[in-house]
Design an enzyme around this catalytic site. Structure first.
Site, mmCIF file in Angstrom:
data_model
loop_
_atom_site.group_PDB
_atom_site.id
_atom_site.type_symbol
_atom_site.label_atom_id
_atom_site.label_comp_id
_atom_site.label_asym_id
_atom_site.label_seq_id
_atom_site.Cartn_x
_atom_site.Cartn_y
_atom_site.Cartn_z
ATOM 1 N N GLU A 56 0.809 -1.216 0.000
ATOM 2 C CA GLU A 56 0.000 0.000 0.000
ATOM 3 C C GLU A 56 0.843 1.268 0.000
ATOM 4 O O GLU A 56 0.351 2.356 0.279
ATOM 5 C CB GLU A 56 -0.973 -0.028 1.179
ATOM 6 C CG GLU A 56 -1.922 -1.217 1.071
ATOM 7 C CD GLU A 56 -2.976 -1.266 2.147
ATOM 8 O OE1 GLU A 56 -2.911 -0.448 3.089
ATOM 9 O OE2 GLU A 56 -3.859 -2.125 2.052
ATOM 10 N N ASP B 198 -13.727 -4.138 9.872
ATOM 11 C CA ASP B 198 -13.454 -4.451 8.464
ATOM 12 C C ASP B 198 -13.785 -5.927 8.232
ATOM 13 O O ASP B 198 -14.864 -6.267 7.764
ATOM 14 C CB ASP B 198 -12.000 -4.130 8.134
ATOM 15 C CG ASP B 198 -11.581 -4.618 6.752
ATOM 16 O OD1 ASP B 198 -12.457 -4.905 5.924
ATOM 17 O OD2 ASP B 198 -10.365 -4.729 6.490
ATOM 18 N N LYS C 288 -15.578 -1.446 1.904
ATOM 19 C CA LYS C 288 -14.798 -1.932 0.764
ATOM 20 C C LYS C 288 -15.778 -2.468 -0.274
ATOM 21 O O LYS C 288 -16.456 -3.466 -0.027
ATOM 22 C CB LYS C 288 -13.826 -3.029 1.200
ATOM 23 C CG LYS C 288 -12.689 -2.535 2.074
ATOM 24 C CD LYS C 288 -11.825 -3.692 2.552
ATOM 25 C CE LYS C 288 -10.575 -3.193 3.269
ATOM 26 N NZ LYS C 288 -9.809 -4.324 3.881
ATOM 27 N N ARG D 244 -8.206 -1.527 -1.383
ATOM 28 C CA ARG D 244 -7.695 -2.845 -1.021
ATOM 29 C C ARG D 244 -6.191 -2.845 -1.285
ATOM 30 O O ARG D 244 -5.656 -1.975 -1.962
ATOM 31 C CB ARG D 244 -8.348 -3.965 -1.852
ATOM 32 C CG ARG D 244 -9.842 -4.141 -1.723
ATOM 33 C CD ARG D 244 -10.340 -4.305 -0.306
ATOM 34 N NE ARG D 244 -9.859 -5.454 0.426
ATOM 35 C CZ ARG D 244 -10.566 -6.548 0.714
ATOM 36 N NH1 ARG D 244 -11.818 -6.656 0.294
ATOM 37 N NH2 ARG D 244 -10.064 -7.528 1.441
#
Length: 429
Positions: A205, A314, A339, A368
């Site tokens: 990320e 999450d 998401k 993601r």
């Protein structure tokens, strides 16, 4: 009527070099919408199913030709001629066509690519920017970014058990200022790590992935970077964590194993561990602080920290209204991570955001770890006035594409754009 006249699915690559699904939707007017879907690394067990081919001779089994085939055949047949502006009806058509609880037949990756591409085509047809198409005239709040500047856990090959260490610029008066703050902290951190002889390679990320001896050492280093960049920790910048605790929860023993620190902790002990970090550092948000199946642990954590820390579900909620409602009823967490590929259609995504807001939970729009250059989540964040977005660090164009889209949206909004800062955490005391 914005009739759909052609649909094309294709296999493209995500930011990790793995296949993902892209879809083009063409309308009668000649307008086209294109969307590509992301893919996760640490995934919740109750997420909608991402259809992979399983053919080890192609992309190590991760090909998506089956999902693409579904788009080009039965999905195409089912939605050809439908009005692209009827998003809810179109998404319901996809859900009914799939016929499973978890979208395992057609694949959530196929369904989401179509759902997003249709929305983008309809927005183009209406002559509206996507955020405005989603949110109407009331869409004007920019999101506070959660910027993942140190990666650990499943997102990096290092000794950190906690998956993400993030900074949140809260004293800025605009998104543009907030982005500059995050970028300056990122570069200050890079210099500190380099001076210590630590790795400045980045994870999935875009955050750095050095080896720290403990989570506290990592947090202390981030504090140094914030101050080196000329900002005040706790005033200008707050901290956020994504524990991704399901990844180090050993269900058979009912313990959380922090291998990097040599610790084995019960749910209560791990809640105390996190509370101790919150006492030492200005941590405003913790995501997946307990494993997705450890609802007793979640309740313990919520009772301990829920009034002063945003506790984001999450893997816990997987953008699913049924699971979220159960969590709300039981007083579990106080926020949901959104998401889009966890649930597989835009309509269901918006329903989860709306349910969270009605219950006084915050909603954090998220990328993601396997991303594409598609920036739809930036428009969703503004279109729903979510107030927060989590889309990675200040490197890798798959992350930066979302930040750059937010800059464009803020420019388009002009004087009516607002930046919430600390008020994004409206349910904390």
């Amino acid at each position: 009527m914005s009739a759909i006249v052609d649909i094309i699915g294709r296999e493209v690559l995500d930011s990790r070099g793995n296949p993902t699904v892209e879809c083009d939707v063409l309308l009668e007017s000649g307008v086209m919408g294109r969307a590509a879907v992301p893919s996760g690394a640490s995934t919740g067990s109750r997420e909608a199913i991402e259809l992979r081919d399983g053919d080890k001779s192609r992309y190590l089994g991760k090909g998506v030709l089956k999902a693409v085939e579904h788009i080009n055949t039965e999905i195409s047949e089912a939605i050809m001629g439908l009005d692209a502006s009827e998003q809810a009806f179109l998404d319901r058509t996809l859900i009914d066509l799939d016929g499973t609880e978890n979208k395992s037949r057609l694949g959530a990756n196929a369904m989401l690519a179509v759902s997003m591409a249709v929305a983008k085509a309809a927005a183009e047809e209406a002559g509206l920017p996507l955020y405005r198409y989603f949110g109407g005239s009331g869409a004007m709040q920019m999101p506070v970014p959660m910027m993942n500047i140190v990666n650990g856990g499943a997102h990096a090959n290092n000794s950190l058990d906690i998956q993400e260490f993030m900074v949140m610029p809260v004293s800025a008066t605009s998104f543009r200022e907030a982005l500059r703050c995050g970028a300056e902290v990122f570069h200050a951190l890079k210099k500190i790590l380099a001076d210590k002889g630590m790795s400045t390679a980045v994870g999935d990320e875009g955050g750095f992935a050095p080896n720290f001896s403990s989570n506290e050492e990592c947090l202390n280093t981030i504090v140094q970077a914030v101050e080196k960049a000329g900002y005040r920790m706790g005033e200008d910048v707050l901290l956020a964590l994504d524990c991704a605790a399901s990844e180090f929860y050993h269900e058979a023993e009912d313990v959380y194993v922090l291998e990097g620190e040599g610790l084995k902790l019960s749910s209560t002990q791990f809640a105390d561990y996190l509370a101790n970090l919150c006492d030492k550092f200005p941590i405003v948000s913790i995501e997946d602080g307990m494993a997705e199946g450890d609802w007793d642990g979640w309740k313990t954590l919520t009772d301990k920290l829920g009034k002063r820390v945003q506790l984001v579900g999450d893997d816990l909620f997987v953008t699913n209204t049924k699971i979220l409602k159960e969590g709300i009823d039981k007083g579990i967490g106080n926020s949901i991570l959104i998401k889009i590929n966890q649930i597989g259609t835009l309509t269901e995504t918006f329903a989860a955001i709306e349910m969270a807001k009605r219950a006084g939970y915050t909603a954090v729009i998220s990328h993601r770890s396997g991303e594409t250059e598609d920036s739809t989540i930036a428009d969703i964040a503004v279109g729903t006035n979510a107030g927060q977005i989590k889309t990675g660090s200040l490197s890798r164009s798959d992350r930066i594409s979302k930040y750059n889209q937010l800059l464009r949206i803020e420019e388009d909004l002009g004087d009516i754009a607002s930046y919430p800062g600390k008020s994004a955490f409206y349910n904390l005391r």
